[in-house]
Structure formats: C-alpha cells, structure tokens
Write a protein that holds these residues in place. Sequence first.
Motif, PDB file in Angstrom:
ATOM      1  N   CYS A  78       0.819  -1.215   0.000  1.00  0.00           N
ATOM      2  CA  CYS A  78       0.000   0.000   0.000  1.00  0.00           C
ATOM      3  C   CYS A  78       0.853   1.266   0.000  1.00  0.00           C
ATOM      4  O   CYS A  78       0.515   2.244  -0.675  1.00  0.00           O
ATOM      5  N   LEU A  79       1.958   1.258   0.725  1.00  0.00           N
ATOM      6  CA  LEU A  79       2.850   2.423   0.714  1.00  0.00           C
ATOM      7  C   LEU A  79       3.465   2.635  -0.671  1.00  0.00           C
ATOM      8  O   LEU A  79       3.505   3.756  -1.179  1.00  0.00           O
ATOM      9  N   ILE A  80       3.925   1.551  -1.271  1.00  0.00           N
ATOM     10  CA  ILE A  80       4.510   1.649  -2.605  1.00  0.00           C
ATOM     11  C   ILE A  80       3.452   2.123  -3.602  1.00  0.00           C
ATOM     12  O   ILE A  80       3.682   3.042  -4.391  1.00  0.00           O
ATOM     13  N   GLY A  81       2.285   1.483  -3.562  1.00  0.00           N
ATOM     14  CA  GLY A  81       1.200   1.863  -4.468  1.00  0.00           C
ATOM     15  C   GLY A  81       0.734   3.288  -4.230  1.00  0.00           C
ATOM     16  O   GLY A  81       0.484   4.031  -5.182  1.00  0.00           O
ATOM     17  N   GLY A  82       0.620   3.677  -2.970  1.00  0.00           N
ATOM     18  CA  GLY A  82       0.218   5.048  -2.647  1.00  0.00           C
ATOM     19  C   GLY A  82       1.208   6.081  -3.156  1.00  0.00           C
ATOM     20  O   GLY A  82       0.820   7.137  -3.666  1.00  0.00           O
ATOM     21  N   ASN A  83       2.492   5.777  -3.040  1.00  0.00           N
ATOM     22  CA  ASN A  83       3.516   6.679  -3.553  1.00  0.00           C
ATOM     23  C   ASN A  83       3.410   6.798  -5.072  1.00  0.00           C
ATOM     24  O   ASN A  83       3.543   7.891  -5.629  1.00  0.00           O
ATOM     25  N   MET A  84       3.148   5.681  -5.742  1.00  0.00           N
ATOM     26  CA  MET A  84       2.987   5.725  -7.195  1.00  0.00           C
ATOM     27  C   MET A  84       1.754   6.540  -7.578  1.00  0.00           C
ATOM     28  O   MET A  84       1.785   7.295  -8.554  1.00  0.00           O
ATOM     29  N   LEU A  85       0.670   6.405  -6.808  1.00  0.00           N
ATOM     30  CA  LEU A  85      -0.521   7.208  -7.077  1.00  0.00           C
ATOM     31  C   LEU A  85      -0.226   8.694  -6.897  1.00  0.00           C
ATOM     32  O   LEU A  85      -0.642   9.520  -7.711  1.00  0.00           O
ATOM     33  N   LYS A  86       0.486   9.014  -5.822  1.00  0.00           N
ATOM     34  CA  LYS A  86       0.850  10.414  -5.567  1.00  0.00           C
ATOM     35  C   LYS A  86       1.651  10.984  -6.731  1.00  0.00           C
ATOM     36  O   LYS A  86       1.382  12.090  -7.206  1.00  0.00           O
ATOM     37  N   GLU A  87       2.641  10.216  -7.200  1.00  0.00           N
ATOM     38  CA  GLU A  87       3.442  10.670  -8.334  1.00  0.00           C
ATOM     39  C   GLU A  87       2.597  10.791  -9.597  1.00  0.00           C
ATOM     40  O   GLU A  87       2.776  11.704 -10.390  1.00  0.00           O
ATOM     41  N   GLY A  88       1.668   9.867  -9.772  1.00  0.00           N
ATOM     42  CA  GLY A  88       0.822   9.885 -10.954  1.00  0.00           C
ATOM     43  C   GLY A  88      -0.116  11.073 -10.998  1.00  0.00           C
ATOM     44  O   GLY A  88      -0.415  11.614 -12.061  1.00  0.00           O
ATOM     45  N   PHE A  89      -0.603  11.488  -9.818  1.00  0.00           N
ATOM     46  CA  PHE A  89      -1.510  12.627  -9.753  1.00  0.00           C
ATOM     47  C   PHE A  89      -0.779  13.964  -9.591  1.00  0.00           C
ATOM     48  O   PHE A  89      -1.400  15.017  -9.608  1.00  0.00           O
ATOM     49  N   SER A  90       0.534  13.925  -9.433  1.00  0.00           N
ATOM     50  CA  SER A  90       1.326  15.140  -9.248  1.00  0.00           C
ATOM     51  C   SER A  90       1.233  16.017 -10.483  1.00  0.00           C
ATOM     52  O   SER A  90       1.235  15.548 -11.614  1.00  0.00           O
ATOM     53  N   ARG A  91       1.195  17.298 -10.280  1.00  0.00           N
ATOM     54  CA  ARG A  91       1.114  18.263 -11.382  1.00  0.00           C
ATOM     55  C   ARG A  91       2.493  18.745 -11.845  1.00  0.00           C
ATOM     56  O   ARG A  91       2.599  19.562 -12.730  1.00  0.00           O
ATOM     57  N   GLU A  92       3.535  18.233 -11.188  1.00  0.00           N
ATOM     58  CA  GLU A  92       4.880  18.685 -11.542  1.00  0.00           C
ATOM     59  C   GLU A  92       5.246  18.249 -12.951  1.00  0.00           C
ATOM     60  O   GLU A  92       4.963  17.141 -13.362  1.00  0.00           O
ATOM     61  N   GLU A  93       5.902  19.131 -13.666  1.00  0.00           N
ATOM     62  CA  GLU A  93       6.362  18.838 -15.020  1.00  0.00           C
ATOM     63  C   GLU A  93       7.675  18.085 -14.968  1.00  0.00           C
ATOM     64  O   GLU A  93       8.546  18.398 -14.174  1.00  0.00           O
ATOM     65  N   GLU A  94       7.808  17.081 -15.801  1.00  0.00           N
ATOM     66  CA  GLU A  94       9.065  16.343 -15.911  1.00  0.00           C
ATOM     67  C   GLU A  94       9.955  17.037 -16.931  1.00  0.00           C
ATOM     68  O   GLU A  94       9.488  17.521 -17.951  1.00  0.00           O
ATOM     69  N   LYS A  95      11.222  17.060 -16.658  1.00  0.00           N
ATOM     70  CA  LYS A  95      12.168  17.608 -17.619  1.00  0.00           C
ATOM     71  C   LYS A  95      12.639  16.478 -18.516  1.00  0.00           C
ATOM     72  O   LYS A  95      13.002  15.422 -18.055  1.00  0.00           O
ATOM     73  N   ALA A  96      12.642  16.726 -19.807  1.00  0.00           N
ATOM     74  CA  ALA A  96      13.004  15.691 -20.771  1.00  0.00           C
ATOM     75  C   ALA A  96      14.272  16.049 -21.529  1.00  0.00           C
ATOM     76  O   ALA A  96      14.458  15.654 -22.655  1.00  0.00           O
ATOM     77  N   GLU A  97      15.142  16.800 -20.901  1.00  0.00           N
ATOM     78  CA  GLU A  97      16.314  17.277 -21.624  1.00  0.00           C
ATOM     79  C   GLU A  97      17.524  16.358 -21.536  1.00  0.00           C
ATOM     80  O   GLU A  97      18.465  16.511 -22.276  1.00  0.00           O
ATOM     81  N   ASN A  98      17.533  15.380 -20.637  1.00  0.00           N
ATOM     82  CA  ASN A  98      18.711  14.551 -20.446  1.00  0.00           C
ATOM     83  C   ASN A  98      18.633  13.280 -21.281  1.00  0.00           C
ATOM     84  O   ASN A  98      17.880  12.378 -20.969  1.00  0.00           O
ATOM     85  N   ALA A  99      19.444  13.226 -22.321  1.00  0.00           N
ATOM     86  CA  ALA A  99      19.424  12.063 -23.216  1.00  0.00           C
ATOM     87  C   ALA A  99      20.551  11.094 -22.908  1.00  0.00           C
ATOM     88  O   ALA A  99      20.809  10.197 -23.685  1.00  0.00           O
ATOM     89  N   SER A 100      21.227  11.261 -21.785  1.00  0.00           N
ATOM     90  CA  SER A 100      22.384  10.420 -21.480  1.00  0.00           C
ATOM     91  C   SER A 100      21.977   8.992 -21.156  1.00  0.00           C
ATOM     92  O   SER A 100      21.069   8.756 -20.363  1.00  0.00           O
ATOM     93  N   PHE A 101      22.665   8.058 -21.789  1.00  0.00           N
ATOM     94  CA  PHE A 101      22.488   6.647 -21.486  1.00  0.00           C
ATOM     95  C   PHE A 101      23.785   6.096 -20.898  1.00  0.00           C
ATOM     96  O   PHE A 101      24.028   4.902 -20.951  1.00  0.00           O
ATOM     97  N   GLY A 102      24.601   6.976 -20.310  1.00  0.00           N
ATOM     98  CA  GLY A 102      25.876   6.592 -19.727  1.00  0.00           C
ATOM     99  C   GLY A 102      25.712   5.823 -18.426  1.00  0.00           C
ATOM    100  O   GLY A 102      24.637   5.790 -17.812  1.00  0.00           O
ATOM    101  N   PHE A 103      26.794   5.214 -17.993  1.00  0.00           N
ATOM    102  CA  PHE A 103      26.810   4.351 -16.814  1.00  0.00           C
ATOM    103  C   PHE A 103      26.240   5.045 -15.580  1.00  0.00           C
ATOM    104  O   PHE A 103      25.340   4.515 -14.921  1.00  0.00           O
TER     105      PHE A 103
END
Length: 190
Positions: A78-103
């Motif tokens: 429930c804690l894990i699922g609740g945290n995922m729900l919180k993140e899913g409903f969050s209004r924060e914008e994700e930044k998509a500028e990092n294309a690094s696939f480095g180690f």
Amino acid sequence: MGFIELVLIAVGLSMDAFAVAVCKGLSVQKLKGKHYLAVGLWFGGFQALMPTLGYLLGTTFEKYITSVDHWVAFVLLCLIGGNMLKEGFSREEEKAENASFGFKDMLLLAVATSVDALAVGITFALLPEVNIFSAVGLIGLTTCCLSALGLKVGNIFGLKYKSKAEIAGGIMLILIGVKILLEHLGVINF
C-alpha cells in the motif's frame, strides 16, 4: 501467490521504469537498438536484483515477523502503491532534456526506479508459496520489455501516458496488498 498476481506485481513495479523510459524517449531524436538495450537491461536487471536482495533480507528476519507478515505485506504494498498514485496525480512537469544513457546516469535511474522492488522482495519472503526465481525472472523480463516500450512511447507520444501508467501501477499494488491481507484474515479465499 498465483501467476496472475505475480504478473500484476511485475507490471505494477515496472511502471516507474516505464515512466522514466518515456522521459528518456522524449530526449532522443532517433532511437537506436543500443537505447532499447540500455533501458531494458538496466531497469530490468535492477528490478530483478532488488527483490532478490529483499527476499534475502526477509528470510533472514522471517522468524521475528511471521505473526504479522500479512500486515507487513499489506502495508509495504500500500505504501509503494500510494507513492505511485501520488506521483501519478502530481502536477509537476518532468524535464526531458537529459538524453544520457551513460553508466552513471543509468545506474542512478535504475536504482531509483527499483527501490520499491526491494520491499516487494521482503514481502515475497513472508509468503511461503512464492517461487523467488520465477518471481524475479518475471519482474525483470516484464520491466525490460515495458521499459523498451516506454522508450518508444516517449519518443512518439511524449509525457501523455506517464501519469496514467503510474496511477495504474499504484492501484494494482494496493489491490494486491488488500487481497493478501483479506486472504490471511479469512475474509476471501482465492
């Protein structure tokens, strides 16, 4: 725990990696095979490693928590699922500028998206009917495939499905936690 429940747990745990892969997909102009391989192996590998470590921790301390194991499984899921729900409903914008696939970047992302799987591994140790090898294999493979899919989805569609994936994953984990608790209490019997 049956196969369907393991599949649902695998999909639920994969949603964080899927969401991060979507963001990675946004940041790449042209996807190549090495990009799919990188997200699949990093995220899938760590999603398999972490429940294994959690299982080892859980079996070590099993004798101390056997009487409350169903509550521990319920609370963790429930804690894990609740945290995922919180993140899913969050209004924060994700930044998509990092294309690094480095180690370094991939290691940090793989660890961050698989910490929840450690707690699930502890839960697996408390449930005697779980075959840990099948469970971690299924979780790793599911995460590998969904991460590769997320990379493509992000490259094509953007962040449109990120929050929906996290919400779906959170709901699945909470429902599985409730089922485990209700089965142990004798309310339901599947």
